[in-house]
Design an enzyme around this catalytic site. Structure first.
Site, PDB file in Angstrom:
ATOM      1  N   GLY A  21      63.725  35.586  43.837  1.00  0.00           N
ATOM      2  CA  GLY A  21      63.675  36.679  42.871  1.00  0.00           C
ATOM      3  C   GLY A  21      64.918  37.530  42.930  1.00  0.00           C
ATOM      4  O   GLY A  21      65.916  37.138  43.535  1.00  0.00           O
ATOM      5  N   ASN A  22      64.880  38.669  42.303  1.00  0.00           N
ATOM      6  CA  ASN A  22      66.020  39.586  42.344  1.00  0.00           C
ATOM      7  C   ASN A  22      65.508  41.012  42.479  1.00  0.00           C
ATOM      8  O   ASN A  22      64.307  41.253  42.456  1.00  0.00           O
ATOM      9  CB  ASN A  22      66.899  39.411  41.103  1.00  0.00           C
ATOM     10  CG  ASN A  22      66.130  39.704  39.840  1.00  0.00           C
ATOM     11  OD1 ASN A  22      65.776  40.840  39.568  1.00  0.00           O
ATOM     12  ND2 ASN A  22      65.831  38.654  39.063  1.00  0.00           N
ATOM     13  N   ARG A  23      66.441  41.952  42.630  1.00  0.00           N
ATOM     14  CA  ARG A  23      66.050  43.318  42.997  1.00  0.00           C
ATOM     15  C   ARG A  23      65.785  44.242  41.811  1.00  0.00           C
ATOM     16  O   ARG A  23      65.625  45.445  41.984  1.00  0.00           O
ATOM     17  CB  ARG A  23      67.134  43.926  43.904  1.00  0.00           C
ATOM     18  CG  ARG A  23      67.163  43.276  45.288  1.00  0.00           C
ATOM     19  CD  ARG A  23      68.309  43.824  46.115  1.00  0.00           C
ATOM     20  NE  ARG A  23      68.339  45.261  46.113  1.00  0.00           N
ATOM     21  CZ  ARG A  23      69.453  45.991  46.054  1.00  0.00           C
ATOM     22  NH1 ARG A  23      70.623  45.400  45.997  1.00  0.00           N
ATOM     23  NH2 ARG A  23      69.385  47.300  46.063  1.00  0.00           N
ATOM     24  N   SER A  24      65.731  43.700  40.613  1.00  0.00           N
ATOM     25  CA  SER A  24      65.504  44.577  39.458  1.00  0.00           C
ATOM     26  C   SER A  24      64.102  45.191  39.520  1.00  0.00           C
ATOM     27  O   SER A  24      63.110  44.487  39.701  1.00  0.00           O
ATOM     28  CB  SER A  24      65.663  43.768  38.169  1.00  0.00           C
ATOM     29  OG  SER A  24      65.340  44.577  37.075  1.00  0.00           O
TER      30      SER A  24
END
Ligand code: CTP
Length: 401
Positions: A205-208
């Site tokens: 995933g990513n940190r958004s």
């Protein structure tokens, strides 16, 4: 909302008074000037120093202080918006009767500003015919009532009467005074970050966090647009469509779910804003069961495959007059190089506008503020903004109006 407003936050004596601190904080973060008018009862629940520190202004509570400045009417006259949170059954009754036996009553009576009340009380009080009649009377006069919600009340009981959360109160209150320049427009906004599962318990995933996309959705709905918010793994609570008018929220997780939801919603949209951070790759296969060290040994190699480019698909499927806006979060800190990357990307994606921002270990993601440059297809800078995510949202939507 675009301009700095003079907002009076009235606090009355209920346990939910501690949550008024959140309301004040959000309004201050959004760039507004907040004057707190608290009743004596409210100050038994939450301390003046807390309210002064968060509002960055002196707190008003005494009718007989500042008499030479005619404070009992001056605060109300200067207000652009009055929000009372929490509003107790007693205060609601006094407001319905037009009573002014304390500073808050005087302030409200002496003001022509829109009034927003966030009731908080026990279910029996909310459903009492007296309160029902008072609320109906206030609504009839144009007062906006936000909530109450259902849930845990003071003590062990739960039910209708709980004050709704600060972010919903602020969104509903700002919507009352927002310019209605997007009425009749259908806007689809994606927010958050997609996750690609590796096995039943892990993902890439990513940190958004979704904060910027949510701020755009709230401002667009406040400005009268019909908004579809598609949230991918939002790290903060999604706004409740029950309290925010003109807003529909749906939730997705993977890129392919986001693709399906966005392409479907885009069919009849006037504007699509791709604020979500989309995983560019996904594991070629998802393990049926949890991946185990015993079977993998010291190294684990993942085979990833490219995900579809949703923004490009949207641009390719664009109807006449439809506006497509992309985001590009880059780690490039050099302004010229950032613009160069953005100019190539806006053409590659076929978007009408690209919102560029710098992200890093400490910047951009999950923070309260943002700094953006917006370019058009030709690569010209059409807008720049720095500030709270809601003020940045307003600048982006200004491009549409
Ligand atoms: N985007 C998308 N689908 C993808 C990847 C990105 O719709 N598979 C959208 C994002 O929502 C964003 C814009 O495209 O609005 C730019 O995202 P970004 O990740 O910066 O673009 P990429 O094409 O992935 O470029 P890079 O190689 O720099 O990551």
């Amino acid at each position: 909302m675009s301009d700095r407003l003079n907002v009076v936050v009235g606090i009355t004596g209920g346990i939910a008074a501690y949550k008024a601190v959140g309301v004040i904080r959000l309004l201050v973060l959004a760039g507004h000037d907040v004057q707190v008018v608290a009743t004596d009862a409210a100050l038994r629940f939450v301390g003046k120093p807390t309210l002064e520190a968060i509002s960055r202004n002196p707190v008003h509570s005494d009718l007989y202080e500042g008499v030479s400045e005619v404070r009992h009417v001056a605060i109300g006259q200067a207000a652009d918006l009055i929000v009372v949170a929490p509003a107790t059954a007693n205060t609601i009754a006094k407001l319905a009767a037009g009573l002014a036996d304390d500073l808050l009553g005087n302030t409200i009576l002496a003001s022509r500003a829109p009034l927003v009340l966030a009731p908080a009380m026990h279910t029996e009080m909310w459903q009492n015919p007296a309160t029902v009649a008072n609320i109906a009377e206030l609504r009839e006069r144009g007062v906006t009532i936000v909530g109450p919600g259902s849930g845990q009340l003071t003590g062990t009981d739960s039910g209708l009467g709980r004050m709704v959360e600060p972010d919903e109160i602020v969104a509903a209150a700002l919507a009352v005074v927002a310019p209605k320049d997007l009425v009749g427009k259908r806007i689809v906004i994606t927010a958050g970050g997609t996750r690609e599962p590796l096995d039943p318990v892990r993902f890439i995933g990513n940190r958004s966090s979704g904060k910027q996309g949510i701020a755009i959705a709230l401002d667009a709905a406040a400005r009268g647009a019909e908004v579809v918010l598609i949230g991918a793994n939002l790290e903060i609570a999604a706004p409740a469509s029950t309290t925010i008018q003109h807003l529909t929220v749906s939730h997705v997780s993977t890129t392919s779910e986001l693709e399906a939801a966005t392409m479907a919603a885009a069919v009849d949209a006037d504007v699509v804003i791709m604020a979500a951070a989309v995983a560019d790759y996904r594991p070629q296969s998802v393990a049926e069961n949890k991946i185990k060290k015993e079977t993998q040994g010291d190294r684990l190699t993942l085979e990833l495959v490219r995900n579809p480019d949703i923004l490009r698909q949207l641009s390719e499927a664009r109807r006449d007059g439809q506006i497509i806006i992309g985001f590009a979060a880059e780690t490039e800190t050099n302004r010229e190089k950032l613009l160069e990357t953005g100019r190539a990307k806006v053409v590659r994606k076929g978007a009408d506008f690209l919102v560029l921002n710098t992200v890093g270990w400490t910047e951009g993601f999950a923070t309260e503020t943002n700094s953006i440059i917006v370019i058009n297809t030709a690569g010209d800078i059409v807008s720049e903004a720095t500030g709270s995510k809601s003020s940045v949202a307003a600048r982006i939507l200004d491009l549409l109006s």
